[in-house]
Write a protein that holds these residues in place. Sequence first.
Motif, short mmCIF file in Angstrom:
data_model
loop_
_atom_site.label_atom_id
_atom_site.label_comp_id
_atom_site.label_asym_id
_atom_site.label_seq_id
_atom_site.Cartn_x
_atom_site.Cartn_y
_atom_site.Cartn_z
N VAL A 251 36.76 39.70 51.86
CA VAL A 251 38.19 40.36 51.42
C VAL A 251 39.26 39.48 51.14
O VAL A 251 39.48 39.19 50.05
CB VAL A 251 38.59 41.59 52.01
N ILE A 252 39.59 38.90 52.17
CA ILE A 252 40.81 37.70 51.86
C ILE A 252 40.30 36.70 51.27
O ILE A 252 40.93 35.96 50.44
CB ILE A 252 41.20 37.33 53.50
N LEU A 253 39.03 36.05 51.35
CA LEU A 253 38.62 35.18 50.70
C LEU A 253 38.45 35.32 49.27
O LEU A 253 39.17 34.59 48.30
CB LEU A 253 37.26 34.75 50.98
N HIS A 254 37.99 36.44 48.90
CA HIS A 254 38.00 36.97 47.41
C HIS A 254 39.50 37.24 46.72
O HIS A 254 39.42 37.01 45.55
CB HIS A 254 36.97 37.87 47.14
N HIS A 255 40.27 37.82 47.73
CA HIS A 255 41.50 37.87 47.19
C HIS A 255 42.17 36.57 46.81
O HIS A 255 42.84 36.62 45.87
CB HIS A 255 42.25 38.46 48.21
N PHE A 256 42.06 35.60 47.62
CA PHE A 256 42.71 34.12 47.13
C PHE A 256 41.99 33.66 45.72
O PHE A 256 42.64 33.36 44.75
CB PHE A 256 42.34 33.17 48.37
N LEU A 257 40.58 33.78 45.59
CA LEU A 257 39.94 33.37 44.60
C LEU A 257 40.33 34.19 43.46
O LEU A 257 40.54 33.49 42.08
CB LEU A 257 38.34 33.26 44.70
N SER A 258 40.64 35.25 43.42
CA SER A 258 40.94 36.15 42.21
C SER A 258 42.41 35.88 41.73
O SER A 258 42.71 36.27 40.93
CB SER A 258 40.84 37.64 42.62
N PHE A 259 43.16 35.05 42.79
CA PHE A 259 44.51 34.84 42.07
C PHE A 259 44.59 33.22 42.04
O PHE A 259 45.64 32.70 41.97
CB PHE A 259 45.35 35.03 43.29
#
Length: 770
Positions: A251-259
Motif C-alpha cells: 500500500v505505501i509503495l503504490h501510494h508513493f508511485l501513484s504520486f
Amino acid sequence: MVSPFTDDSFGCSFLFNAAKSQQHLLVRLHNVTRLCHSKRMLTVNGGQMDRHVQAILHRSRHVANSNVAGILEYEKISAKNHSKISIKGLQLPTLPPNNQTSFVANFSNKFSCFATAQFPANDTSILGAEATLAIFMATTFLGQGFGNFNPQKDHPIFNLVNPVEKNTMSVPSGKWIAIRFRADNLGNGDLKEKFCHYNPKNRAEVKMTQTQLQAVTLLSKMLKNPPLEALSLFNSATQQGLYHTHQSITVILHHFLSFDMPSYAQSLIQRVLCGGLTSPLFTLSSLLSHLTQDTRNFNCPLVYEVIINAHVNSQLQPEQALFYFDQMIDKGFVPQSTTLNNVLNFLVKRNKFEKAWFVFDRYKGRIVTDAYTFGILMKGCRDTGDLKRGFQVLDQMSSMGYSPNVVVYTTLIDGCCKNGEVEKAKELFCKMEELGLVANQYTYTVLINGLFKKGLKTDGFELYEKMKLDGALPDLYTYNCVMYECCKDGKISEAYELFDEMRERGVACNVVTYNTLIWGLCGEKKMREAEKLLVQIKQDGLSPTIVTYTTLINGYCHTWKLNKALSLFNQLKSFGLTPSLTTYNVLIAGFSRTENPSRVLDLVREMEERGISPSQVTYTILIDAFARSFDMEKAVQILSRMKKANLLPDVCTYGVLINGWCSQGNMKEASMLFRSMDETSVRPNDVIYNTMISGYCKEGSSYKALKLLQEMCEKRIIPNEASYNMTIQVLWDDEKWEDAQILCTNMIKYGLRPSKTLFDITSKAKAINV
C-alpha cells in the motif's frame, strides 16, 4: 474463466456501493450447509459445488437514501463456458442503522479472518473527497457502474475472464463496484443465512489478532493521507513494534508511485534489503515476489524499476539486480534508460564489464538506451583495456542514431593512452575537431599525460600550450601533470612558475601538488626548501599524507641525513599516520647504504610486527645490504627466504647478488648466477652485463670481457663507457692491440668517448700495426 480459487478455499464475491457517511457490508451465503475443515471444500447437500455469491452495497448521493443492499447469486457452469451465468433474483435484506459501525471496522472484524496472504492485491486507488475506502486482502475487481446496481443490465459488464486484483478501492458518490475475494480457514460449523455473523456454537473461534487489527487500521489511515504523512504513520507504527505485512508495504509503495515519488518507494525497498525493515510475517523473497506478481497492474513496471534501483543503490550482489532486470523484460516491460544505465554502471564499477556487455548485447533493440548508456560501456572498455570493443561502441553509437559526445571520445582517448596507443589517441583527438566537438580540460589533460608517459615530452608541452590558446583553461589535474614532468626533468623553477600561476588563477592546490614539488626538490637535494613546503601544506589547511613523509624521508636518506629521516619517521607515527611498505623500504635502503645491517634488521622486525610482509623489493634491499657488507652467506640466506615466501627474484635481485660476488672477486659464483638467468624469464640488463665485464677485467680475463661485450652488441644492448674503457685496457695489457682498436672504433660509433689515455694507447697500437 479460470477460477482463482483452489479446492482448499471458499470464494465469495461482493458487489457494493458505499454510503456517504456510515458504510455497512451485508453478506448472505445461500445454500451453504457445511464447510468441511479437513478439505476446506464448499458443499451443498453433500456434493461439491463451485458457487460464488455477489453482495450489493449502494452508495447514494442522498443521505436519506444512503444504504440499499441486496444479494445477487450466480453460478459458474464450466471453466470453458464462463459466460453462462445463472442470475437469481435481487433480495433486499433489512439494513442496520447508519450509525451502527463503520464499514471498514465491521468488515475487518467479521471477514478479515478469511484473508489469505497467498493472493495479495497489488493496486492502490487514489481516494477523493467524496470517496469511501474499502480495504481487502486478496480481492479481485469485477466491475463498476453509475447509479443503483441493476441485475438485469449490469451483470454482463462484469469482467470474469481476466479481472484485476486490488486491495484498496474507492466508491465515488452515486456509483457501485463489484469485487470478489478468497475466503479460507473458516473452521468447522454450519453457515446458514447469517448476515455478517457466525454462529459461535457451531464453529471454532476465528478472531483477528490485535496486530491484524492495527495493520488494517494503519492501511486505512495511510491511504487517507498524503504520501509523506502516510510514511510518517508507517514509520511510527514500525517504531511501536507493529509487524508489517505484504499488504502494508504494498500500500505505501503504490501510494508513493501513484504520486510520482519513486525515490521514496526505492528508499523503502532499500530499508528492507538492508535489514532495516523486517517482519516475521514475510521474507525478503516472498515480499519481492508478491510485489512483482501482478503484471496487469499499471504500476508493475515502476515497481520493478524501484526494486532494481534499490538493489543497485544498496550495493548488493549484481546478480540480484540482474535477476529482476531480466524478469522485468521477460514479462514484456521496457525499463527506462536510467534503470538500464544504473545496472550497467553498477556492473562496470564491480569489475564485471563482461556481464555488462552481455546485458547490453542481449537486449539492445528491446530496451531504451541513451548517450549515457554508451558512455558507461566506453568507461568499461577503458578500464579493462579493451580498445577493440571501445571502437565498436563508437561505431554502434553512430549506427543507432546517437552522436558521440566529448565524454565518449575523451574516455576512449584516455583508454588509448593507458594502453600506450598514443597515436590512436591523437587521431581521435583530431577527429573530434573535424566533427566540431570542442575538447575540454579533461580531454587535453588525458592526452597530455599520455604523451608524457610515452616519452613524447615535446608533443606534451606543445599540446599544453595549444590548450591555453584554444581557451581550455588548465585545471588542477592539468597543472599537476605538467608540474610532475617539469620536476622529472629537474626544471624546478618552471614547476614553481606553474604553481604560482594556478594560485593566481584561484585553482586550489591539493596535497598531490605539494607532493610533486617536494619530490622535485628532493631529487635536486634541496631538502630545506622541501621541508618548508611541509609547513606550507598545513598552513593551507591540508594534511600531509604518508606519501609526503615518505618522499621527504627518501630525500634525507639519499643525502645521508639518516637521523633527520628517522625524526620524520617518528613524527608521522605521532601524527597518527601508519608507515607503509614503501616507507619501510626507503628507510631500510637508506641504512643498507651505510652498511648498518643490524639497524636494517630492526626495521624489518618492526615492519613485520605491524603486519606488513616484506615484498620483493624489501628482500632485494636486504640482499644488497649484506652484499655491501661482504656477507654473501647472509645474502644467499635472504634469497632462500625470499623464494620460500613465493617471491621470485627479478633483474634487480640478480643484479645486487652478482655485484656482491664480483666485488669479492668471486667470478665463478657470479658467472654461475649470471648463466642461471637463462633458465628463468629474467633477462640480464646493461647494468648486469657491465658489472660482469668489470669483474672479468679486474681479474684480467680479457677474453671473457670481450665475449660479453660482443654478446651485448648482438642483443643490441649498448655497453657503457666504463665497460669499453676497462676492456680496451685489459686487451692492451694482453697485447691484443687489434681487438682494442676495434673496440675503440665501436665505442666512438655508439657516441661514447674513450678516455684520453686509451685514445693515446690505441693510436700507438695503430702506428705499431702500420
